[in-house]
Design an enzyme around this catalytic site. Structure first.
Site, mmCIF file in Angstrom:
data_model
loop_
_atom_site.group_PDB
_atom_site.id
_atom_site.type_symbol
_atom_site.label_atom_id
_atom_site.label_comp_id
_atom_site.label_asym_id
_atom_site.label_seq_id
_atom_site.Cartn_x
_atom_site.Cartn_y
_atom_site.Cartn_z
ATOM 1 N N GLY A 144 2.604 -2.358 0.558
ATOM 2 C CA GLY A 144 3.628 -1.324 0.648
ATOM 3 C C GLY A 144 3.265 -0.077 1.435
ATOM 4 N N ASP A 198 2.576 3.582 -1.660
ATOM 5 C CA ASP A 198 3.959 3.741 -1.213
ATOM 6 C C ASP A 198 4.791 4.515 -2.234
ATOM 7 O OD1 ASP A 198 3.820 1.678 -3.082
ATOM 8 O OD2 ASP A 198 4.932 0.230 -1.885
ATOM 9 N N ASP A 248 5.557 4.692 -9.889
ATOM 10 C CA ASP A 248 6.612 4.370 -10.835
ATOM 11 C C ASP A 248 6.076 4.687 -12.242
ATOM 12 O OD1 ASP A 248 9.250 2.942 -11.099
ATOM 13 O OD2 ASP A 248 8.046 1.476 -12.160
#
Ligand code: IMP
Ligand code: MG
Length: 180
Positions: free
Chosen positions: A44, A101, A104
């Site tokens: 990512g 990237d 979360d």
């Protein structure tokens, strides 16, 4: 904009501004570093790492790691699976910046920082293009962050859904009907 994208969240100009700002911070913070190593977290952060490193005016090395989280979103184990590990003998001499990237739950970066510290890294900082603070499961704050975004599933500029959309030059919200 392609048909699977609902809206563009971070456009190419904004990405350019983000990499310029963060590279400026890193150039200042690491001007006295003897050995700076960026770790690109595959897949990512590929595009973000490339654009960021082009704007660094310091001697910098690049490494790659590939990781995945166990039961992301449900489990709170904090465990991650390392598929491609860092192979260097001189970890104790290097200042590392882990480049991600998106954050979360925070599990991936929290685990990686601990892992690199356990392996004797001289210093470890973290840099993320995107951050979804509302999704955090473990207490984690990145040292460098491009943009905070709402709790939406995004793709593009390296980020994927089912390995696709990584090639988009912007970050966009994926239409929910694609994954639901
Ligand atoms: P964390 O360990 O829960 O912080 O997970 C971070 C990883 O989840 C990122 O490296 C991405 O691979 C993935 N991820 C989280 N949110 C998104 C998203 O909106 N789009 C694509 N990948 C995401
Ligand atoms: Mg990822």
């Amino acid at each position: 904009m392609i048909k699977d994208i609902e809206s563009i969240l971070v456009n190419e100009k904004q990405i350019d501004e983000i990499t310029t700002r963060i590279a400026g911070q890193i150039n200042r913070d690491y001007k006295d570093s003897k050995q700076l190593v960026l770790i690109c977290i595959l897949k990512g952060s590929l595009m973000f790492t490339c654009d960021l490193m082009k704007k660094l005016n310091l001697p910098v090395e690049i490494e790659f790691m590939k990781v995945s989280s166990y039961g992301a979103g449900t489990s709170s184990s904090g465990m991650i699976n390392i598929h491609l590990d860092l192979k260097r003998e001189d970890i104790g001499d290097a200042d590392f910046i882990v480049v991600e990237d998106i954050i979360d739950s925070g599990r991936t970066l929290a685990h990686l920082v601990g892992y690199l510290a356990d392996r004797g890294a001289k210093s470890v900082k973290t840099c993320t293009l995107l951050d979804k603070p509302s999704r955090r499961v473990v207490d984690f704050t990145p040292d460098y962050s491009g943009a905070e975004i709402p709790d939406k599933f995004v793709v593009g500029y390296g980020l994927d859904y089912d390995e696709k959309y990584r090639n988009l030059p912007y970050v966009g919200v994926l239409k929910p009907e694609i994954y639901s």
